[in-house]
Design a protein around this motif. Sequence first.
Motif, PDB file in Angstrom:
ATOM      1  N   THR A 161      38.520  51.453  41.416  1.00 44.91           N
ATOM      2  CA  THR A 161      39.226  50.455  42.220  1.00 44.91           C
ATOM      3  C   THR A 161      38.870  49.066  41.731  1.00 44.91           C
ATOM      4  O   THR A 161      37.693  48.691  41.664  1.00 44.91           O
ATOM      5  CB  THR A 161      38.861  50.598  43.701  1.00 44.91           C
ATOM      6  OG1 THR A 161      39.242  51.910  44.157  1.00 44.91           O
ATOM      7  CG2 THR A 161      39.578  49.546  44.530  1.00 44.91           C
ATOM      8  N   LEU A 162      39.897  48.302  41.365  1.00 44.81           N
ATOM      9  CA  LEU A 162      39.683  46.954  40.840  1.00 44.81           C
ATOM     10  C   LEU A 162      39.677  45.901  41.934  1.00 44.81           C
ATOM     11  O   LEU A 162      38.904  44.946  41.875  1.00 44.81           O
ATOM     12  CB  LEU A 162      40.769  46.631  39.803  1.00 44.81           C
ATOM     13  CG  LEU A 162      40.858  47.594  38.605  1.00 44.81           C
ATOM     14  CD1 LEU A 162      41.951  47.142  37.650  1.00 44.81           C
ATOM     15  CD2 LEU A 162      39.520  47.699  37.899  1.00 44.81           C
ATOM     16  N   MET A 163      40.533  46.062  42.931  1.00 43.43           N
ATOM     17  CA  MET A 163      40.564  45.100  44.034  1.00 43.43           C
ATOM     18  C   MET A 163      41.278  45.727  45.224  1.00 43.43           C
ATOM     19  O   MET A 163      42.005  46.724  45.089  1.00 43.43           O
ATOM     20  CB  MET A 163      41.263  43.802  43.624  1.00 43.43           C
ATOM     21  CG  MET A 163      42.759  43.930  43.503  1.00 43.43           C
ATOM     22  SD  MET A 163      43.591  42.347  43.513  1.00 43.43           S
ATOM     23  CE  MET A 163      45.297  42.832  43.280  1.00 43.43           C
ATOM     24  N   THR A 164      41.067  45.122  46.374  1.00 39.65           N
ATOM     25  CA  THR A 164      41.736  45.540  47.607  1.00 39.65           C
ATOM     26  C   THR A 164      42.551  44.372  48.124  1.00 39.65           C
ATOM     27  O   THR A 164      42.014  43.283  48.367  1.00 39.65           O
ATOM     28  CB  THR A 164      40.716  45.988  48.656  1.00 39.65           C
ATOM     29  OG1 THR A 164      39.956  47.087  48.145  1.00 39.65           O
ATOM     30  CG2 THR A 164      41.409  46.411  49.931  1.00 39.65           C
ATOM     31  N   LEU A 165      43.842  44.576  48.235  1.00 39.07           N
ATOM     32  CA  LEU A 165      44.733  43.523  48.721  1.00 39.07           C
ATOM     33  C   LEU A 165      44.684  43.451  50.242  1.00 39.07           C
ATOM     34  O   LEU A 165      44.675  44.475  50.924  1.00 39.07           O
ATOM     35  CB  LEU A 165      46.164  43.793  48.279  1.00 39.07           C
ATOM     36  CG  LEU A 165      46.581  43.295  46.888  1.00 39.07           C
ATOM     37  CD1 LEU A 165      48.016  43.695  46.615  1.00 39.07           C
ATOM     38  CD2 LEU A 165      46.434  41.789  46.789  1.00 39.07           C
ATOM     39  N   THR A 166      44.673  42.246  50.747  1.00 37.63           N
ATOM     40  CA  THR A 166      44.784  42.007  52.180  1.00 37.63           C
ATOM     41  C   THR A 166      46.093  41.263  52.421  1.00 37.63           C
ATOM     42  O   THR A 166      46.196  40.072  52.116  1.00 37.63           O
ATOM     43  CB  THR A 166      43.589  41.198  52.703  1.00 37.63           C
ATOM     44  OG1 THR A 166      42.381  41.888  52.398  1.00 37.63           O
ATOM     45  CG2 THR A 166      43.704  40.987  54.202  1.00 37.63           C
ATOM     46  N   CYS A 167      47.082  41.973  52.925  1.00 41.93           N
ATOM     47  CA  CYS A 167      48.415  41.406  53.129  1.00 41.93           C
ATOM     48  C   CYS A 167      48.767  41.450  54.604  1.00 41.93           C
ATOM     49  O   CYS A 167      48.475  42.445  55.297  1.00 41.93           O
ATOM     50  CB  CYS A 167      49.464  42.168  52.318  1.00 41.93           C
ATOM     51  SG  CYS A 167      49.184  42.124  50.528  1.00 41.93           S
TER      52      CYS A 167
END
Length: 511
Positions: free
Chosen positions: A200-206
Amino acid sequence: MRSLLTLDEPLSLPQFTIEDNNSPFSISSSGQVLAPETGSSLRHHNQFRLQILVTDRRGRNCSGILKVQVLHVHQPRVNFTVPWQAVMVEENTGPMQRITKVSASGNNVRYKIIAPAFHRLYTINPWTGEIHNTYSVDLGQFPKAAHTQLLVQAYDMLHPSDSATMMLNITVLKANVLPPRCSPDVFVAQLPETTPIDRTLMTLTCTDSDVSNSSLHYQVEGDQRSRYIFRMKGHQLQVNATLDYDSESIAAADFQYVATILVTDRRQPPQTTSVSVLVTVTPVNEYPPACPGHSTFSVREDAAFGYVIGFVNGTDWDYPFNSIIYSLIGGAGGSLPAFYIGPHSGRICVLRPLDYERQTTYQLTVKLQDVHNDVDPTFQRSVSCNITINVQTPRKEPLVITRTDYFWEPTPWFMVVLTISSILLLAALGWLAWGLLCWSICREPTQVLLQDRSLPHTDSVKREKGALRDLSKEMDSSSILSLGQFDGRAQDPLTSREYLFNSSTGARRWI
């Protein structure tokens, strides 16, 4: 240190001291009272009393009191982090909802809205800077609320003159015209080529003010090379394939993968937000150099200095490919080596004279060390390769003398052509001689007329008229002349008339 006061210095060069000095001040050997470099130690004092003692070389002294008054100066410190801010609010937002928050640096900061002077839709918390709407945002009831501009002031409560302002633009959007908002909106990273799949490279918070996060759809888009390198698992960006650094295709793209994450809500019309992804792959030195397949060379013992014996062609699968440094670490001949190897080319050259009678074979050990294959330039891999060089006795080549005799031997077709050409030439010469002979014979009867042409034109005409009269007389005297008297025929060059002539007597008759 800044000088506050300078005492008069007599010729005896006295010594200056501050007695019982608990202040931040000091005094120099010349009598200068020095203040501290920063005013932090003076902040909580208004006045200092200094007891200064002056002593000469004989021990005589005197003292005096110096009073220092501290004047406190307030410097402006209140400042907004941004000069302006734009905020979008969705229509039908309920009353007293947090719209945004402004922030300013400084001490004892308070906030207030100073323009417009009369506004009813928004209010600001003077301590926190949070702005709320006072009523439900309804464009049907408040059409002018579509665009509101507020001038917000931040000030020091203890020093109101220390203040700053910023402009806040608030735009009210109709339902579902606001796309999702994601954090981060741009993802930039450097990853080693050995990054494992599924990482996992990043976790988006949308977020979307219209619907919950569960109604958002995530999709990775990009070119043919980058599209399948990443994948979305929910709102997490993961590695989907090997990040290979050792290829010409990724080198042509500056070792970068560029993709876009599309985040779309499920309302009508759907709104989409894009998140840019830029990943740069860094090299990892995975493979050591490999020795060449050909390891035996031959050289004559009379080879000159610098003679190229051959090349050691090592291989390395790390990019840049075959980036190898070559060096001889054994077998080249001790303190006076017989051979030299080019560090970048791997070219083996003769360095000193060879002697077949003393040594016929050399066993060299060549070190192959890769470079520029890892993000850490000190991490290098190497291998040792054995090279055999055989020295040969030069054999004497026989002396060959070549003598060349030159002669001409034409081909048969050339003789045929030459014979035919000779015959044609002789025929042409004979025809030319015959033509000249005929021309000479025909020229004699007309010699008299040709001589007459040498006279001037007027004389020729007169002579021609006289000749005509004489010819008429001759024609009248038929008893004297007859047709049998003429043995030739010619044409007058002046009148173009033809006439008969006698080549013996010169008589003529016009036709």
